[in-house]
Design a protein around this motif. Structure first.
Motif, PDB file in Angstrom:
ATOM      1  N   VAL A   1     -38.338 -62.365 -11.746  1.00  0.00           N
ATOM      2  CA  VAL A   1     -38.232 -62.008 -10.352  1.00  0.00           C
ATOM      3  C   VAL A   1     -37.308 -62.964  -9.596  1.00  0.00           C
ATOM      4  CG1 VAL A   1     -39.530 -61.988  -8.279  1.00  0.00           C
ATOM      5  CG2 VAL A   1     -40.434 -60.942 -10.136  1.00  0.00           C
ATOM      6  N   TRP A   2     -37.437 -64.308 -10.103  1.00  0.00           N
ATOM      7  CA  TRP A   2     -36.503 -65.413  -9.549  1.00  0.00           C
ATOM      8  C   TRP A   2     -36.848 -66.629 -10.162  1.00  0.00           C
ATOM      9  CZ3 TRP A   2     -32.882 -64.218  -6.287  1.00  0.00           C
ATOM     10  CH2 TRP A   2     -32.225 -65.278  -5.680  1.00  0.00           C
TER      11      TRP A   2
ATOM     12  N   ASN B   1     -33.803 -62.942  -0.751  1.00  0.00           N
ATOM     13  CA  ASN B   1     -32.436 -63.485  -1.182  1.00  0.00           C
ATOM     14  C   ASN B   1     -31.656 -62.911  -0.230  1.00  0.00           C
ATOM     15  OD1 ASN B   1     -30.288 -64.529  -2.338  1.00  0.00           O
ATOM     16  ND2 ASN B   1     -30.429 -62.777  -4.056  1.00  0.00           N
ATOM     17  N   GLY B   2     -31.276 -63.709   0.664  1.00  0.00           N
ATOM     18  CA  GLY B   2     -30.354 -63.246   1.858  1.00  0.00           C
ATOM     19  C   GLY B   2     -29.452 -64.427   2.107  1.00  0.00           C
ATOM     20  N   TRP B   3     -29.359 -64.328   3.644  1.00  0.00           N
ATOM     21  CA  TRP B   3     -28.494 -65.763   4.157  1.00  0.00           C
ATOM     22  C   TRP B   3     -29.134 -67.093   3.621  1.00  0.00           C
ATOM     23  CZ3 TRP B   3     -27.835 -66.759  10.161  1.00  0.00           C
ATOM     24  CH2 TRP B   3     -26.693 -67.503  10.372  1.00  0.00           C
TER      25      TRP B   3
ATOM     26  N   ASN C   1     -27.828 -72.571   4.426  1.00  0.00           N
ATOM     27  CA  ASN C   1     -27.037 -71.430   4.109  1.00  0.00           C
ATOM     28  C   ASN C   1     -25.594 -71.811   4.142  1.00  0.00           C
ATOM     29  OD1 ASN C   1     -25.837 -71.039   6.802  1.00  0.00           O
ATOM     30  ND2 ASN C   1     -27.914 -70.172   7.388  1.00  0.00           N
TER      31      ASN C   1
ATOM     32  N   SER D   1     -31.131 -55.400  -3.012  1.00  0.00           N
ATOM     33  CA  SER D   1     -31.648 -56.685  -3.619  1.00  0.00           C
ATOM     34  C   SER D   1     -32.326 -57.767  -2.702  1.00  0.00           C
ATOM     35  CB  SER D   1     -30.902 -57.374  -4.869  1.00  0.00           C
ATOM     36  OG  SER D   1     -29.778 -57.677  -4.011  1.00  0.00           O
TER      37      SER D   1
ATOM     38  N   PHE E   1     -20.402 -68.620   2.780  1.00  0.00           N
ATOM     39  CA  PHE E   1     -20.152 -69.916   2.788  1.00  0.00           C
ATOM     40  C   PHE E   1     -20.221 -70.661   1.569  1.00  0.00           C
ATOM     41  CE2 PHE E   1     -19.307 -69.016   7.266  1.00  0.00           C
ATOM     42  CZ  PHE E   1     -18.268 -69.409   7.484  1.00  0.00           C
ATOM     43  N   TRP E   2     -21.169 -70.042   0.634  1.00  0.00           N
ATOM     44  CA  TRP E   2     -21.402 -70.368  -0.837  1.00  0.00           C
ATOM     45  C   TRP E   2     -20.029 -70.250  -1.508  1.00  0.00           C
ATOM     46  CZ3 TRP E   2     -25.896 -72.644  -2.717  1.00  0.00           C
ATOM     47  CH2 TRP E   2     -27.055 -72.450  -1.762  1.00  0.00           C
TER      48      TRP E   2
ATOM     49  N   TYR F   1     -26.519 -53.414   4.518  1.00  0.00           N
ATOM     50  CA  TYR F   1     -25.710 -54.321   4.731  1.00  0.00           C
ATOM     51  C   TYR F   1     -24.243 -54.089   3.965  1.00  0.00           C
ATOM     52  CZ  TYR F   1     -23.860 -59.090   4.541  1.00  0.00           C
ATOM     53  OH  TYR F   1     -23.256 -60.374   4.497  1.00  0.00           O
ATOM     54  N   GLU F   2     -24.226 -53.118   3.069  1.00  0.00           N
ATOM     55  CA  GLU F   2     -23.140 -52.638   2.486  1.00  0.00           C
ATOM     56  C   GLU F   2     -23.376 -51.319   2.555  1.00  0.00           C
ATOM     57  OE1 GLU F   2     -22.245 -55.865  -1.046  1.00  0.00           O
ATOM     58  OE2 GLU F   2     -23.875 -54.306  -1.440  1.00  0.00           O
TER      59      GLU F   2
ATOM     60  N   ARG G   1     -31.034 -68.076   0.455  1.00  0.00           N
ATOM     61  CA  ARG G   1     -30.877 -67.861  -0.741  1.00  0.00           C
ATOM     62  C   ARG G   1     -32.503 -67.546  -1.280  1.00  0.00           C
ATOM     63  NH1 ARG G   1     -27.133 -70.466  -5.062  1.00  0.00           N
ATOM     64  NH2 ARG G   1     -28.754 -72.060  -5.096  1.00  0.00           N
ATOM     65  N   THR G   2     -33.471 -68.358  -1.007  1.00  0.00           N
ATOM     66  CA  THR G   2     -34.803 -68.182  -1.371  1.00  0.00           C
ATOM     67  C   THR G   2     -35.761 -68.515  -0.437  1.00  0.00           C
ATOM     68  OG1 THR G   2     -33.992 -69.175  -3.668  1.00  0.00           O
ATOM     69  CG2 THR G   2     -36.208 -69.343  -3.044  1.00  0.00           C
TER      70      THR G   2
ATOM     71  N   HIS H   1     -24.964 -63.565  12.488  1.00  0.00           N
ATOM     72  CA  HIS H   1     -25.351 -63.124  11.268  1.00  0.00           C
ATOM     73  C   HIS H   1     -26.780 -63.137  11.285  1.00  0.00           C
ATOM     74  CE1 HIS H   1     -24.871 -61.949   6.828  1.00  0.00           C
ATOM     75  NE2 HIS H   1     -25.597 -62.941   6.644  1.00  0.00           N
TER      76      HIS H   1
ATOM     77  N   VAL I   1     -37.071 -60.019  -2.846  1.00  0.00           N
ATOM     78  CA  VAL I   1     -37.092 -60.450  -4.049  1.00  0.00           C
ATOM     79  C   VAL I   1     -38.563 -60.001  -4.608  1.00  0.00           C
ATOM     80  CG1 VAL I   1     -37.526 -62.574  -5.365  1.00  0.00           C
ATOM     81  CG2 VAL I   1     -35.338 -62.193  -4.102  1.00  0.00           C
TER      82      VAL I   1
ATOM     83  N   GLN J   1     -25.025 -61.809  -5.760  1.00  0.00           N
ATOM     84  CA  GLN J   1     -25.763 -61.816  -4.525  1.00  0.00           C
ATOM     85  C   GLN J   1     -24.852 -61.215  -3.434  1.00  0.00           C
ATOM     86  OE1 GLN J   1     -27.037 -65.751  -3.919  1.00  0.00           O
ATOM     87  NE2 GLN J   1     -27.947 -65.344  -1.779  1.00  0.00           N
ATOM     88  N   VAL J   2     -25.699 -60.464  -2.663  1.00  0.00           N
ATOM     89  CA  VAL J   2     -24.890 -59.616  -1.614  1.00  0.00           C
ATOM     90  C   VAL J   2     -24.284 -60.448  -0.650  1.00  0.00           C
ATOM     91  CG1 VAL J   2     -25.233 -57.764   0.131  1.00  0.00           C
ATOM     92  CG2 VAL J   2     -26.119 -57.643  -1.990  1.00  0.00           C
ATOM     93  N   TYR J   3     -25.323 -61.336  -0.187  1.00  0.00           N
ATOM     94  CA  TYR J   3     -24.829 -62.485   0.875  1.00  0.00           C
ATOM     95  C   TYR J   3     -24.243 -63.599  -0.149  1.00  0.00           C
ATOM     96  CZ  TYR J   3     -24.284 -65.987   4.189  1.00  0.00           C
ATOM     97  OH  TYR J   3     -23.420 -66.940   4.992  1.00  0.00           O
TER      98      TYR J   3
ATOM     99  N   CYS K   1     -23.332 -72.108   6.458  1.00  0.00           N
ATOM    100  CA  CYS K   1     -22.626 -71.684   7.252  1.00  0.00           C
ATOM    101  C   CYS K   1     -21.690 -72.534   8.326  1.00  0.00           C
ATOM    102  CB  CYS K   1     -23.507 -70.698   8.158  1.00  0.00           C
ATOM    103  SG  CYS K   1     -22.451 -69.104   9.019  1.00  0.00           S
TER     104      CYS K   1
ATOM    105  N   TYR L   1     -30.477 -54.469   2.116  1.00  0.00           N
ATOM    106  CA  TYR L   1     -29.757 -54.065   0.974  1.00  0.00           C
ATOM    107  C   TYR L   1     -30.654 -54.116  -0.392  1.00  0.00           C
ATOM    108  CZ  TYR L   1     -28.724 -59.048   1.054  1.00  0.00           C
ATOM    109  OH  TYR L   1     -29.187 -60.406   1.275  1.00  0.00           O
TER     110      TYR L   1
ATOM    111  N   ARG M   1     -17.509 -71.060  -1.120  1.00  0.00           N
ATOM    112  CA  ARG M   1     -16.625 -72.552  -1.044  1.00  0.00           C
ATOM    113  C   ARG M   1     -16.816 -73.318  -2.236  1.00  0.00           C
ATOM    114  NH1 ARG M   1     -17.912 -74.933   4.750  1.00  0.00           N
ATOM    115  NH2 ARG M   1     -20.019 -74.351   4.033  1.00  0.00           N
TER     116      ARG M   1
ATOM    117  N   GLN N   1     -40.756 -62.320   0.090  1.00  0.00           N
ATOM    118  CA  GLN N   1     -39.659 -63.198  -0.413  1.00  0.00           C
ATOM    119  C   GLN N   1     -38.484 -62.709  -0.184  1.00  0.00           C
ATOM    120  OE1 GLN N   1     -41.120 -64.730  -4.435  1.00  0.00           O
ATOM    121  NE2 GLN N   1     -39.380 -65.758  -4.738  1.00  0.00           N
TER     122      GLN N   1
END
Lengths: 762, 762
Positions: free
Chosen positions: B192-193, A211-213, A426, A189, B246-247, A60-61, A215-216, A97, A192, B241-243, A428, A187, B249, A209
């Motif tokens: 972990v979370w 953490n991406g688009w 998310n 992280s 729109f968070w 992703y990066e 979050r959980t 995405h 999770v 967080q990598v992603y 978006c 990526y 905002r 589990q």
């Protein structure tokens, strides 16, 4: 240009006639190259499992920055690629995405390799080269030969179970790789936690589990092998666990039945004879591994690959049969049914067979009275996909609304979904476009959900002052430039959504206490807020500061930093679907308006435009009109409102002919969970919902020769195009049920009552 | 030496008599200094919540290596410390390792500070200095003044809810810090979370998921404030967080009602007037935040601190009243009831009020027919704590066995628990000591669980060849030196556990198909495997290689690398509780055996011994006899088997007098979830279960003057020590129900039938 190479598909001679075999017209490869972001794998309509090959996995990066390459891999598959990493069980269709690609399986032969390798050197990992010559896809079925391993891989699915059948042509040592680290893109992280249990020698359970688009997000699964596993192991690439203690006594790499950590790959080993087949069923659950096992038992109790494949085909036949069309040629037939196929991929079922699902609050809920759905790409799909569902998926529309209301009930923000997937919001894109979906369903009288509750959710959502400039919007009548970089887009879309609430209030007047005149009036007033960002001096919508002045520097072509999102002033200034007459008026009357539209469709754009805009490509545009992205999808139909319906007919036909081609690179933009496809379906049928929330469908130029819409109420609505032909794009006359239609639209009720709509083409 | 300073407690004059107020005799500070690893906070008997102050938070590693300081903080509290970090809701009592300290709250006044500060400079963080002068603890209640903030903090609890009452003496700006990063001790990857939702202005929910001693553990919670929160915020110390999309905002730091990430601290702000009290109820759940809210509603529906405190006291009175004693002095009374208090802290309830809990398979199960428990420190507690429960907690014993069987059913390893907590097996220590607990319950006829299922679980567990040398053990008759560093300890403990299975098979003969003669024979044979590690040449148990030879280099004093764990050859060679006669025989007869025991109790140990052995201190030993750790707990009673019962009486009394003092540093070793305390309770009553799995309790020298054991069957069993006195340690004669007892033991049935046991002391 690659698009000129039309993808070869075997179309029987009866191709463009009606037939009981509609799945033959679906080409799942359409859109899999470049911009479409569709996937070719196996799924059933609205299925929770989308089992599809991933042709690469992209970081992703790179160097700490977003890697633009990931955009190409939103669906995990790019037609240009020559290797397959494996088959994962979740995919978005057509998004810009991703987040998915969960639970990747890959069969290999020979030496065990636990890294995916690279596209350049697939032999250095478990991935394999493949050729499109060996590849085959149809609704609910996908097959390919994995050349490096001499394995024929076939996939099919039920709603909640993906079924793999691997034929080990050469026999010998076989491995099934389970890569829990794999994702559509990755990526450090992203994972999770993952958890795995080898329950017995044919059953593995676990979860991933991330953490991406979302979050959980957690996906639970159960994997059943048709043959007992002979040996197995896990490689844990996680940083060493700080507390290891007495775990040190155990060799957890081989034969240890439990693994946990952020980064795990597993392998399940078999001896095979040449030609031996191993079938693997993988059930998903949003709830638990126990839920996954229950789903497995309920939907795919045995390793009957052919039976599952046939059931998937039958499910698709049923859904595709909701519209039976005759087109002018087989390309169009393929386009139409592939569009219908793509339209029926999302939203996706999100509940176990016992109706339980994980909610936005991370608790387990039961959707006792409805089927719960997720994957709400609402900024895209409120425009045409959900209106299409109000015609041909009414039961599902009610379930979708009920799913949105459950989301609302679980939302700590008291918001209907914006872009929601897998028990996560998310956020978006912009607006609150669950509102038009719900209002449209209310206005059209869709039954199966609580109108009071739904209406209140819309009003509460639209009054959430903390959300994206909404407080300013409510006070100032527009979102000021200071509040968000997309202030004009946001203002225009809020105004449209508000009009939908007013329309719903109107439909409910006298039926609901809250839907009183003042509430209808409040949101009708708000729906006129588009006027507050209109700059008469330039003739465009334009960002305004909180104190009222328009922004000085202003580029009406640029899509970046001008107060718009994924669009420019030229396109977004036309975003007043709720009040085209008002828009025409402020733009200087019909003549000026038509001139503006004409310019839009014919002007030349500078190269810089394309360089800066990710979601918009040359293939997706006509002049400055952008079909490859959503904000302008209603625009070709606006000519109707200015007395130039012939131009609507011309451009609609032009778009259908040039922006939808039956080839892997045939989609001119992301399919966006079916919105692009829904535009095509409506337009091909000859009408389009310019403003969801109204009962009106504007007439265009049908592409069908004949279409029968088989409605859930038992009626059928037939569209016929007399004198249809490639050059006959103009509509001379329209008859509804034998009477000449003296308007440019039909109503939802007219469709629902069944009847005949006849276009006379010239 | 600090132990000479006896902790001051206000004991009323009736202190060492019977009374309806037994909680007054409990001093929760006993064991909170140095080795006891107890905590002083508020909890109800076997409560899921242990709400207690943490006086520091220690990095688990320093410079990449284990930080030995963490050992001191197993219970979160060290009496020597001068600052309190806050109040967290989960604590182990007396363990040698930890994992807990979940959901820390800390009230502060004045400036908001979101870091804990340091012990040296508490003013640089939210922590506070405190003095023992302001501290008070009794069963179910704890109070302290937080000097830096001028706040009086009081704690109480129900089974599943911790209740805080904070009095803001000075008023002004008040903050409640919620530190999700806090743990008993911490390391970078521990969390972990975590997930948080501000549901409304008086309710916060969330969970903490950790990877520690328990590899995959999640604690869900719900926090209710008695007063609406005026403002709040979260600081997220997680890597970005990598992603973010729109968070971006949203300002998620202040007033945003949802937070998620690995490292989060929150603050909830209030204005207070001087003396204002804020009450906070924190419910835990092993299932979900919804479960936590339900637990809150069920157990603490209002902010009635005093009512909750009184209910907790009443609950403790009921449990402590199971044994009513008269002791020789108030110190002994405090020791006895504090021991009973500590014995009733673990195992802990692990289910919601609706009976649901998370299982070892990470699925949600319902313990419909029993109360589910966790925190099984079985290597410690099978010795005396669980036998104590067979006498005075029979209903709970059945529930504990049922909980272990649920664990077994959910275990992918087909194992009963070893050291299990919070839906995880942490595999700590050795053996399969759920087996003696279950066998003991079967042999003693405890009702309320399925004997067939329980027996089968024991047999399956004991035949799990993959586990810790067990395959070798079954083939060779001992665990070879190559297999594990603790081969002799493991062999000896397996042999004991196997004897328990044989005993259970005997008890079930004719009742169960499987408990046939051959099975009893198999495990009776296995129970003699202790002989296979006996080295007659040295007179000690000694590691053997797989081919049979004893290890050459061998240090009978060292506790490290000699084939033993937490013990040396001197102590562990006596670990044959199932066959003392056999042991005496191989050790050369009773005379030689007594000489060996005499040497054990009187020899001098070199300093090097203490340097190397974490769980053993000078305070915990007499000669080379180690009372501060478990493996020798039965040893003082072995004199009985060699005709020297006077020496049993002498040493037992000596241990009670010197190893249990009513002071913070009064425990000579970790209380180990109540095992040390249970030893004291049994011994004070005059009898002890040398070999759980048998119905026999060996007589020692009672410390009570009189004791009444109120049994659940309605009977009572009375122990009287005639001519009791500090110097009268020897037993002249024993009468049971008026008849002279001509043996050195009583049986379980004799207790259960009720009756009178009279010791005549001299």
């Amino acid at each position: 240009m690659k698009r000129s190479f039309l993808f070869l598909i075997l179309i029987p001679v009866l191709a463009h006639g009606q037939d009981d075999n509609l799945t033959q017209f679906v080409n799942p490869f359409i859109g899999t190259d470049r911009m479409g972001h569709t996937y070719p794998g196996a799924t059933v309509p609205f299925g929770m499992v989308q089992l599809s090959p991933d042709t690469d996995t992209i970081p992703y990066e790179t160097g700490g920055k977003y890697n633009p390459d990931v955009y190409r891999y939103c669906a995990g598959y790019q037609y240009d690629d020559n290797t397959i990493v494996g088959f994962s069980h979740t995919h978005f269709s057509g998004t810009g995405h991703s987040d998915l690609g969960d639970i990747l399986l890959m069969p290999t032969a020979g030496k065990l390799q636990l890294n995916p390798g690279t596209a350049d050197a697939p032999e250095k990992g478990y991935r394999s080269g493949f050729s499109h010559d060996t590849e085959m896809a149809s609704p609910g079925y996908y097959a390919v030969t994995l050349e490096d391993h001499n394995i024929r891989a076939e996939l099919t699915a039920t709603t909640r179970v993906g079924v793999h059948r691997y034929t080990f042509t050469g026999g010998g040592d076989a491995h099934i790789i389970l890569d829990m680290m794999h994702g559509i893109y990755n990526y450090e992280s992203k994972n999770v936690w993952t958890f795995l249990r080898v329950e017995n020698d044919t059953l593995v359970t676990g979860y991933r589990q991330t953490n991406g688009w979302a979050r959980t997000r957690t996906v639970y699964f159960a994997i059943a092998f048709s043959k007992p596993v002979e040996s197995y192991g896990f490689a844990n690439f996680s940083p060493a666990q700080v507390y290891r203690g007495f775990w040190r006594r155990f060799d957890q790499r081989t034969g240890f039945p439990e693994a946990a950590g952020a980064k795990i790959r597993g392998h399940f080993d078999f001896s095979t004879i040449p030609g031996e087949q191993i079938t693997i069923r993988v059930a998903l659950s949003p709830v638990s591994t126990a839920g996954a096992v229950d789903n497995l038992t309920a939907e795919a109790p045995s390793s009957d690959f052919e039976g599952t494949r046939e059931a998937a085909r039958v499910a698709w036949e049923k859904e595709l049969g909701r519209v039976r069309v005759k087109m002018m040629n087989s390309d169009q037939t393929v386009n139409f049914y592939t569009a219908l196929y793509h339209a029926f991929l999302s939203p996706t079922v999100y509940a176990d067979t016992d109706k339980r699902y994980k909610g936005l609050d991370q608790n387990i809920h039961s959707a006792a009275a409805f089927d719960n759905y997720t994957t709400f790409s609402l900024w895209d799909t409120y425009r045409a996909l959900h209106p299409l569902f109000t015609v041909i998926q009414q039961k599902r529309t009610a379930d979708i609304v009920n799913s949105m209301l459950a989301h609302y009930d679980q939302s700590v923000h008291h918001m209907l979904p914006v872009w929601s997937h897998y028990a996560n919001e998310n956020w978006c894109m912009i607006g609150y476009h669950a509102v038009p979906v719900i209002a449209d369903a209310i206005v059209k009288g869709i039954s199966g959900f609580d109108y009071t509750r739904a209406f209140e959710a819309c009003v509460t959502t639209a009054r959430n002052g903390w959300y994206d400039g909404l407080d300013d919007y409510m006070h100032l009548g527009y979102v000021p430039d200071e509040s968000t970089g997309s202030s004009v887009s946001v203002t225009l879309e809020y105004a449209f959504d508000d009009w939908c609430i007013a329309k719903a209030a109107g439909a409910l007047r006298g039926k609901l206490i809250n839907a009183d005149t003042s509430l209808a009036g409040e949101f009708l007033r708000r729906s006129q807020n588009y006027r507050n960002v209109w700059d008469a001096s330039t003739g465009f919508m334009r960002p305004r500061s909180a104190v009222g002045g328009f922004r000085k520097e202003f580029d009406v072509l640029s899509t970046h930093g001008q107060g718009f999102i994924e669009g420019n002033a030229w396109n977004y200034s036309l975003y007043v679907p709720q009040d085209p007459d008002g828009l025409i008026s402020i733009m200087g009357g019909k003549k000026r308006f038509v001139e503006h539209l004409d310019s839009l469709f014919t002007m030349d754009l500078p190269d810089s435009y394309f360089a800066e805009t990710e979601d918009i490509t040359r293939e997706g545009i006509i002049g400055n009109y952008v079909h490859g992205n959503e904000p302008s999808h209603h625009v070709p139909y606006l000519y109707n409102y200015a007395g130039e319906s012939r131009k609507t007919q011309y451009w609609v036909r032009q778009i259908m002919d040039t922006k939808y081609l039956p080839a892997p690179d045939g989609l001119s933009g992301n399919d966006d969970c079916g919105q692009m496809s829904a535009w095509y379906i409506f337009s091909a049928l000859g009408f389009y919902p310019v403003a969801p929330g109204s009962v009106r469908y504007d007439l265009g130029s049908p592409l069908v020769t004949e279409a029968v819409i088989n409605l859930e109420n038992g009626n059928s609505f037939t569209v016929t195009a007399v004198n249809q032909g490639p050059g006959n794009v103009y509509v001379k006359k329209v008859e509804l049920n034998g009477k000449k239609l003296d308007r440019l639209w039909i109503t939802h009720d007219e469709i629902m009552q069944g009847g005949k709509l006849v276009f006379y083409m010239k």
